[in-house]
Structure formats: C-alpha cells, structure tokens
Design a protein around this motif. Structure first.
Motif, PDB file in Angstrom:
ATOM      1  N   SER A  81      -6.350   2.637   5.074  1.00 12.32           N
ATOM      2  CA  SER A  81      -4.955   2.868   4.703  1.00 12.32           C
ATOM      3  C   SER A  81      -4.005   2.624   5.868  1.00 12.32           C
ATOM      4  CB  SER A  81      -4.778   4.306   4.190  1.00 12.32           C
ATOM      5  OG  SER A  81      -5.494   4.496   2.984  1.00 12.32           O
ATOM      6  N   GLU A 220       2.756   4.667   3.269  1.00  9.99           N
ATOM      7  CA  GLU A 220       3.675   4.502   2.126  1.00  9.99           C
ATOM      8  C   GLU A 220       4.185   3.059   2.038  1.00  9.99           C
ATOM      9  OE1 GLU A 220       4.611   6.704  -0.292  1.00  9.99           O
ATOM     10  OE2 GLU A 220       3.336   8.317   0.475  1.00  9.99           O
ATOM     11  N   LYS A 223       1.766   1.057  -0.015  1.00 11.48           N
ATOM     12  CA  LYS A 223       1.326   1.640  -1.279  1.00 11.48           C
ATOM     13  C   LYS A 223       1.608   0.735  -2.474  1.00 11.48           C
ATOM     14  CE  LYS A 223       3.418   5.277  -3.175  1.00 11.48           C
ATOM     15  NZ  LYS A 223       3.824   6.701  -3.227  1.00 11.48           N
ATOM     16  N   SER A 224       0.649   0.680  -3.380  1.00 10.62           N
ATOM     17  CA  SER A 224       0.875   0.074  -4.692  1.00 10.62           C
ATOM     18  C   SER A 224       0.458   1.088  -5.743  1.00 10.62           C
ATOM     19  CB  SER A 224       0.026  -1.191  -4.879  1.00 10.62           C
ATOM     20  OG  SER A 224       0.605  -2.271  -4.215  1.00 10.62           O
ATOM     21  N   ASP A 247      -7.019   4.614  -1.225  1.00 12.13           N
ATOM     22  CA  ASP A 247      -5.600   4.358  -0.999  1.00 12.13           C
ATOM     23  C   ASP A 247      -4.896   5.702  -0.835  1.00 12.13           C
ATOM     24  OD1 ASP A 247      -2.818   4.025  -1.386  1.00 12.13           O
ATOM     25  OD2 ASP A 247      -3.143   2.176  -2.515  1.00 12.13           O
ATOM     26  N   GLY A 249      -1.935   6.477  -0.123  1.00 10.42           N
ATOM     27  CA  GLY A 249      -0.633   6.605  -0.786  1.00 10.42           C
ATOM     28  C   GLY A 249      -0.796   7.158  -2.188  1.00 10.42           C
ATOM     29  N   MET A 250      -1.757   6.634  -2.916  1.00  7.27           N
ATOM     30  CA  MET A 250      -2.005   7.118  -4.269  1.00  7.27           C
ATOM     31  C   MET A 250      -2.610   8.533  -4.249  1.00  7.27           C
ATOM     32  SD  MET A 250      -3.278   3.461  -5.810  1.00  7.27           S
ATOM     33  CE  MET A 250      -3.838   4.074  -7.381  1.00  7.27           C
ATOM     34  N   ASP A 253       0.166  10.945  -3.808  1.00  8.26           N
ATOM     35  CA  ASP A 253       0.898  11.160  -5.064  1.00  8.26           C
ATOM     36  C   ASP A 253       0.154  12.122  -5.988  1.00  8.26           C
ATOM     37  OD1 ASP A 253       3.050   9.592  -4.499  1.00  8.26           O
ATOM     38  OD2 ASP A 253       2.301   7.813  -5.554  1.00  8.26           O
ATOM     39  N   HIS A 262      -4.975   9.738 -10.275  1.00  5.86           N
ATOM     40  CA  HIS A 262      -5.780   8.804  -9.469  1.00  5.86           C
ATOM     41  C   HIS A 262      -7.225   9.101  -9.856  1.00  5.86           C
ATOM     42  CE1 HIS A 262      -7.633   7.436  -5.526  1.00  5.86           C
ATOM     43  NE2 HIS A 262      -6.967   6.361  -5.898  1.00  5.86           N
TER      44      HIS A 262
END
Lengths: 408, 408
Positions: A81, A220, A223-224, A247, A249-250, A253, A262
């Motif tokens: 990441s 971030e 991130k996708s 990931d 970022g996910m 979230d 996720h």
C-alpha cells in the motif's frame, strides 16, 4: 474413509520463538458466538479494538486496526500500500525477517536497497544515514526485533533521519509488540505491523497495525474503490495498489464509520485480538513489558548458568527471546526432539547461517512466567546431561532464582 | 482510560447471507490450546485438513489446503498465482462477486474481459463459448453462487469448453461449498476457493481451497523461494508471483512434507476449519447438501406464503439463500433493524442495483434448521404486519410446515 476425531492437542509448553502457548483467556474469548458483520455490537467491538491497540502502540493514529492475515500478510499490506512500483525502499538486513521485507518489497515492484549487517548485530545510525543519503528512498523499512537473531534494533534517531531525508518509516514489530517498549508516535514511525502469537499471547491469524496521518495520505492517493460498490465521485487511482485484499485504503473505509464492504472481518480472531490487548492493558503496558524483561533476564541468566554461550549482541537483546549456541558435538535437533517428546516443552531452532548452530528460547506472553522459565531450564539441564554435556547441577535454575531474587 | 470488559455478544440468530451463527462445535474446537508450528501434532492436523477438504471438494487434488485469510484473500491467492501480468482472463459478471473477480484480476495486471449478465440470471453456455472464442483467455474465472443475486451458476459443459479453448477454470465457491453440490474433479475445475462463514458453519478468517495438477504446474513455473531460506538449486522465477503472502507455490511447500517456512499457520482457525469439515463429513456430504436444499425450500415457500415476491432465477437458485423483493413503500432497513433489535434475528440487505430493493435470507450451516426457519418467518410476519404490510396470518410458517411435510 474414517474421520479423524475431535481436535485434541497434546500438553505443550511452547518456549520457542512463537507461536507460544495462548493465554487461556484469549481462547475463551474466541469461543464467543458470532454476530453479523454490521451488527452494532460488531462495529462497536471494531472501534474498541482500535482504541485498545492505540494504547498498545502508544499512538494517537486514527488508523490503528487489524489486518485479517498472519503477521506476514500485514507486512505485505503495509508495503504494497505504501510502495508504488519503482519506488525506492531501504531495508537494513540483520536477520531472516529483514530478508523477508526485501522479498515482499521486491514483489511490490519497488527498487529495493539494503544495508547488510552481520546477523546478531544492530544497524548503526551512521550506517543507515549513509545509505539514506545514497539511496534517497521513499521508505525506510526495518524489523524492530528479528527473532532469528534475538536482536532489538534501536529506533533512537531514526525519526530525525527520516525527516531529514524525507522518507516514511515502517517497522515490523511482530516479535516485539507488547513485550518490548515501542513508541509509535514518539519514534516517528509511520507504519507498524504486528502479530498476536508472540508477546501478545494469542494465536496467529490476525495482525494489529497502525498508520500515521502521513502514511494514510500516501495510501489514500493510491486508493481505488472497487466496481460493484463504487459510488459516483469515488476515487479511481492512477496507480492503484496492486492488491485488493491488502489495499489499506479500502481496509480503512471498512473500519471507518462509512463501513464500506471489503472482506468479512474474521470475528473470532477479532475477539481474540481484543482480549490480547485487554490482557496487556489490564496489567498495564509498562508492567507487561517489565514482566517480559524480568523473565527474559532470568532465562538468560539460566542458560548462562548452565554454561551455555549466548548468541547475539546482549546490549541489544529482545526481552522475550534468547539465542543459545548449541554446544560443539551436540545434535541440536535431537535435544529439541527429546525436550518435546519427554517433557512436552518446545524450544526453537534457527534459520539460514544460524541453522544447527543456535537454539532460540522464548519467554513471552502467557509464558513469561517463573514456572515456565524454571521448568524449561530444569528440563534442558536433564536433556543436556543425558546427551553427555557437562552441565553444572542446578546451574540453570539457581541462576534464574538469583535473577528473580535480585529483582525482588 | 477505562478498559472495555470481556467480549459478551448479544444473542443473535444470523439468517443473512453470512457470516451466520457458528456451529458451537466449531467454536469449542477453536478453544483448544496451541501447539508449535512444526509439532508433529500440528503437521498431522494439517495433513488431516487436506484429507478432509479433498472430500468436501470431491477431489483427488494433492494441493487442497487452507489460505490464512478470509475468502476474499483466497480468491486473490488463486488469481495472483495463476495470472501473469498481461494474461487474458474471462469473467462472467452476474453480481457483486463477479465484479470482485474482475477487480482482483485487474490488480494482478491481467487483461480482464467480461461477459455482462443481468443480475439474477445465469451465464448461458453459448454466451460463455462465444466469449472464449473471442478472448482466448488463459483463465475462465467464475463465481459458483453469487450471494448478491442468490443465483447458482451451472458448471455443466464448462469443462469441455475449457478443454476446447485451452484455458484453466477457476471457481469462487465461498458461498456455496458444502451446501450445494460442487464436484471439483468431475467438473474439471482447476482452482476453487471457499470460506468457512457460509454453509460450513464457521467464522471467517480461513479459506479452504483446492488446485488441480494443471493449476499447480502453472503456479510452480512462477515460484520463487525467498532469500533467507533459499537453498542452492531452488527456483528463482522469471515472472515471480506478485504477492509473497499469497504465493501458492510457497504455500504448497509449507503444506508439503518439506514444510518450508512461509507464514505461521493460524492454528486456531485451522482447528475451526478442521471441525467444519468434520461436521460436513460426519453428517455425510450428500445429507449435508440435502439438508440445505430442504431448509432452503422451506424458507422459499415461507416467504412466498407471506405473499412476498422472490428475486432471481428460481430454476438456478442457491440452496442456502433466497432474495426477497422488499414490498413497495416498505423501508427495508427499518424492517431489518426491527428484526434485529426486537427479535435478535439478522437478515441481509443487498448491493449495487439491488440495494434497498432486496432482502437476502440465508439458511445455511448451523442455521439450516427447522426452528431457525420457522422462527425467522414468524418474526418477519410480525414485523411486516406492524409496518402495515398486509400479510396472510401464519402464511409463512404454514407454507414452511407444508414444505417440510411434503419432504417427510
């Protein structure tokens, strides 16, 4: 085909480099029934876990959570990441787990540079600085305590170096967190990943981790949000993170109030990780570390009292493990086998250049206890005597008793 | 800062798409104490797990083992190990988890082609064949049962198609394995990955998976053994797998008699996975699936008996889940909230185009039981009545009783 019966493990005292015997309280917590993934009880428990591990990591980092894998997977989550293909990373290699950081960073497509240190030594600050100046990495990635060598890498001065050379600082604290001082914020660490199966007294399979605001910013940007749950205006990155599962970022979230789907959080492992942190904080982080220091000193005194040589730089020894030079002419694996078969006690072997030369004896988590230390030393004395090593009678336990007495 | 107390989850009956209530036997197995990573008991348990899951997957595949992650991670392990960057992969997308395969394959650097199917329908063989002919992929990757739509994709004929177009066949069986027929070898499936938290009645966090000799050959070609444990003559691949943690070649070595160190197997999750398989095989795989079919039919009859519309192609419905159209004017989330708060029962929402339109009710694993079905239907009737939906009194439970009676 007949089925194997219910699982029924033999009695073991796990005094190796980890996994060690799990604290029974952790196993009891893990027997609690599941709730739904978005049950208010579950999301509250996730928030509690974040709060608990902020205290364990001594950090104010919002992004302090669990990665649903063993410790190795959490290392990969951090590196994949944080590193884009082509990014330069500097890794001081002082043991087997330094090699692992190199290997994982290479798989991420990073340009990996190393500082190669003799196994058993620390990486000195001036050596790291010279390499930072030469390489100019975006990330300095280092193991905090490499169980393969038992050496604890000092972090003093790394924060200032990383500021001066403008790079992020990652620490693999799998083998140290909880049992050795680790100050995420004070030491300027941007990302740290651990594991439950060493000083925290749990099983492997969930990995506590923490990420600074600077690290989060890098993540971030990359991130996708995946198709299927992506909303209008959601990010699609130019250089998406190469892994979906790791990931961060996910994962952030999912652990945020947004609770964006996720993976399905490994509830039972989360219950276990929560109890591990509760054990540490109930005893008190400093008391928990002092206990590791005490029993580590007693085990060290004990093996020395048996006349055995100790491996590695004792000035920078991890509290929770000691490397013991296998005496000349002794079959290290045979001794380990007898310890296990006749006493139910596991001690560890080592890797690479140390394989066959060093045993590793741990005193961590639930097994950082007087009875575990004395029982292990007593059994080791017996087994060594029976394979013909001249050991002083009671030399191990007496030295350990002295260490405890000195502390009392 | 005060510590949260011991974990103490509220009573819940989890009748959503999973995770569902874990079988208490699985939780008891998971409370067994740890042994060392290379303890003969542990390596025997790993071998037993391989044997048990060969029976669950109906395969002779040597490489049948656990991935130490949730189901999502196992999908990634399969795809990142099978697909080199630039490889073409074909994914029929029929729901949210088809999108997930696309997303993961893209992160692997593969050239991803899709067949886009309306949510709620299956992918017909001729549509797949036309796409295979056009795309000529190295891998056809499909979801066996996509819980987002409740539809079960038939595998008849896929083996012949994959032979004709010379590609490997991957199946995501997370939501189906155990509760729906799945014949790895007979159907020519080269790789399949599951999860514990659906029909197998365990918690998420470990993922059973199986790989054919053809798949293993592709993976072995890409294998690299990491520095630090690499021996002379060991492989260094030209296109190494992009992940270390999910490098199946290394995972195979860890699960082989060579026991080459990779991750530290998540012992407690392995104990759980082992008990899940024992539950299936003790009841008998066919009986276990018949039980899922029976309670799935009863739940379907029940929701229809309440006058509710069912979503998706009922000719190809998964045994363990039903999609229920939320009646016009009803706030689906409010109904779910009342079910949970007042009855302790969780039913599921849906994703993407079906969010707010469809509830998902599961009958799987431990909760594929008469009392769970009748209790859920009874509570649903009450909650619907109280929000003003005109439901026939006792219409759900009566229809379910009829379905059970017809089967008796």
């Amino acid at each position: 085909m007949s089925l194997p019966g219910p699982i029924d493990p033999p009695a073991r005292l796990l005094m190796g480099p980890g996994p060690i015997t799990a604290d029974p309280r952790v196993l009891r917590a893990m027997s609690a029934q599941l709730v739904g993934q978005y049950d208010p009880f579950m999301t509250d428990a996730m928030n509690e876990v974040m709060g608990l591990y902020r205290q364990v990591f001594v950090t104010g980092n919002q992004q302090t959570l669990l990665i649903d894998s063993t410790a190795r997977g959490a290392i990969e989550a951090a590196l994949v990441s944080l590193l884009e293909p082509g990014d330069r990373v500097l890794v001081p290699v002082m043991g087997r787990f330094g090699h692992l950081l190199v290997e994982i960073a290479q798989r991420c497509g990073a340009e990996v540079h190393t500082v190669d240190i003799e196994w058993g030594r620390i990486a000195e600050l001036d050596v790291i600085e010279a390499a930072l100046e030469r390489v100019r990495p975006t990330l300095l990635a280092t193991v905090h305590g490499d169980t393969s060598t038992t050496v604890l890498q000092p972090f003093d001065g790394l924060k200032e170096l990383c500021e001066r050379y403008d790079c992020l600082l990652y620490a693999d604290v799998t083998a140290t967190i909880g049992g050795n001082p680790f100050l995420t914020d004070a030491w300027g660490v941007d990302a740290a990943t651990g594991g439950l199966q060493k000083c925290l007294g749990g099983p492997s399979g969930s990995a506590p981790a923490t990420f600074s605001a600077r690290a989060v910013e890098v993540i971030e940007r990359r991130k996708s949000i995946e198709a299927g749950i992506r909303a209008e205006g959601d990010a699609v990155a130019a250089h998406p993170i190469r892994s979906n599962y790791f990931d961060l970022g996910m994962i952030f979230d999912y652990w945020s109030s947004r609770r964006l789907n996720h993976h399905t959080e490994a509830t039972t492992m989360l219950y276990g990780a929560r109890e591990c942190a509760r054990l540490v904080l109930e005893e008190g982080l400093e008391a928990y570390q002092a206990r590791h220091a005490l029993h580590g000193r007693a085990m060290l005194a004990g093996v020395q009292g048996l006349g055995l040589e100790v491996f590695g730089d004792l000035e920078h020894k991890m509290a929770n493990i000691v490397g013991v030079a296998i005496p000349d002419g002794v079959d290290g694996e045979a001794v380990r086998g007898t310890m296990l078969a006749d006493f139910g006690i596991e001690i560890g072997t080592s890797f690479g250049p140390l394989a066959g030369r060093v045993w590793r004896i741990g005193t961590m988590g639930y097994n950082a206890r007087t009875d575990a230390v004395l029982t292990t030393l007593s059994a080791l004395e017996t087994v060594l005597r029976r394979v013909g090593v001249a050991v002083p009678t009671g030399g191990g336990v007496d030295a350990a008793y002295d260490a405890y007495g000195a502390a009392a």
